[in-house]
Design an enzyme around this catalytic site. Sequence first.
Site, PDB file in Angstrom:
ATOM      1  CB  SER A  12      73.816  71.005  61.727  1.00 40.47           C
ATOM      2  OG  SER A  12      73.914  71.362  60.201  1.00 40.47           O
ATOM      3  CE1 TYR A  43      72.694  69.398  64.792  1.00 38.10           C
ATOM      4  CE2 TYR A  43      71.289  71.450  64.564  1.00 38.10           C
ATOM      5  CZ  TYR A  43      72.298  70.706  65.079  1.00 38.10           C
ATOM      6  OH  TYR A  43      72.833  71.429  66.349  1.00 38.10           O
ATOM      7  CB  CYS A  74      70.885  75.593  60.900  1.00 35.01           C
ATOM      8  SG  CYS A  74      70.409  74.024  60.538  1.00 35.01           S
ATOM      9  CG  ASN A  75      67.736  77.113  55.199  1.00 34.56           C
ATOM     10  OD1 ASN A  75      66.799  77.740  54.856  1.00 34.56           O
ATOM     11  ND2 ASN A  75      69.153  76.929  55.133  1.00 34.56           N
ATOM     12  CB  CYS A 184      70.819  73.354  53.072  1.00 38.07           C
ATOM     13  SG  CYS A 184      72.028  72.714  54.180  1.00 38.07           S
ATOM     14  CG  HIS A 186      76.089  72.581  55.331  1.00 33.56           C
ATOM     15  ND1 HIS A 186      75.559  72.769  56.251  1.00 33.56           N
ATOM     16  CD2 HIS A 186      77.008  71.713  55.620  1.00 33.56           C
ATOM     17  CE1 HIS A 186      75.909  72.483  57.385  1.00 33.56           C
ATOM     18  NE2 HIS A 186      77.033  71.807  57.030  1.00 33.56           N
TER      19      HIS A 186
END
Length: 263
Positions: A12, A43, A74-75, A184, A186
């Site tokens: 995302s 997201y 991306c989880n 996540c 990030h």
Amino acid sequence: MNKNSPIGIFDSGVGGSSIWQEIHQLMPNENTVYLADSKNAPYGNKTQDEIVSLSIKNTEVLINMGCKIIVVACNTATTNAIEILRSTFDIPIIGIEPAIKPAALQTKYKSIGILATKGTLSSALFHKTAKEFTKEVSVVEIIGEGLVPLIENDELETNEMKMLLKKYTAPMVAANIDYLVLGCSHYPYLIPQLHKILPTHVSIIDSGQAVAKQTQSVMQQHGLLNESDKKGTLQFYTNTKVDTLKSLLKKYSEIITVEKMDF
Ligand code: DGL
């Protein structure tokens, strides 16, 4: 599509570049294309239908660029869309899920924390995995509301970030966790800050290395490993500003290209 074709990776936004780092470290001769859909981040607060259609769009872009395998870094996209992606596209697709299993197996305190997006924590796939592996473990699930926009803005060490991390880890510390799962892609960029806040006995785990190994093993099964002895071409595309990706990946600045592209 052949062995020299790139590995396509999307997220995302900028977070999946933490997964890219693991992939590149394990397979430095592979060519890679990374898509940061930052225009649509986060997201985590979108509906499943929205997450599915954005994931399909990103996968199509990477396939049109000739990628030989797709890594959903991306989880949130994995837990909401991976089954649909696999039934829609005839190409190997790797996903990332929170590392609940290793945390649940290794916890001595029988108490673990999970920090992830609302989209991941509310997904059926996450519930299935959590139920299967955490029968004898207590789990503190916390939504990391607001963390992704700050990371997208390269605000890793601002006061606002520190306050949010303290707030989100407080219930975990109160529950005496010894493992914190970063659910996540990030969040690995927050590990140094989290270590400053958490008690020293808390281990932080994420799924980056496991995803890189899984990608390698699936490519091997499909005869897709690049046999070149030259270093790969490493391209990054974002549909917003290039600055945050450049900043997060500054140690690779000599070997990567980061460009803006509409997708
Ligand atoms: N990096 C993503 C993940 O792994 C998504 C964050 C978001 O866009 O909300 O879940």
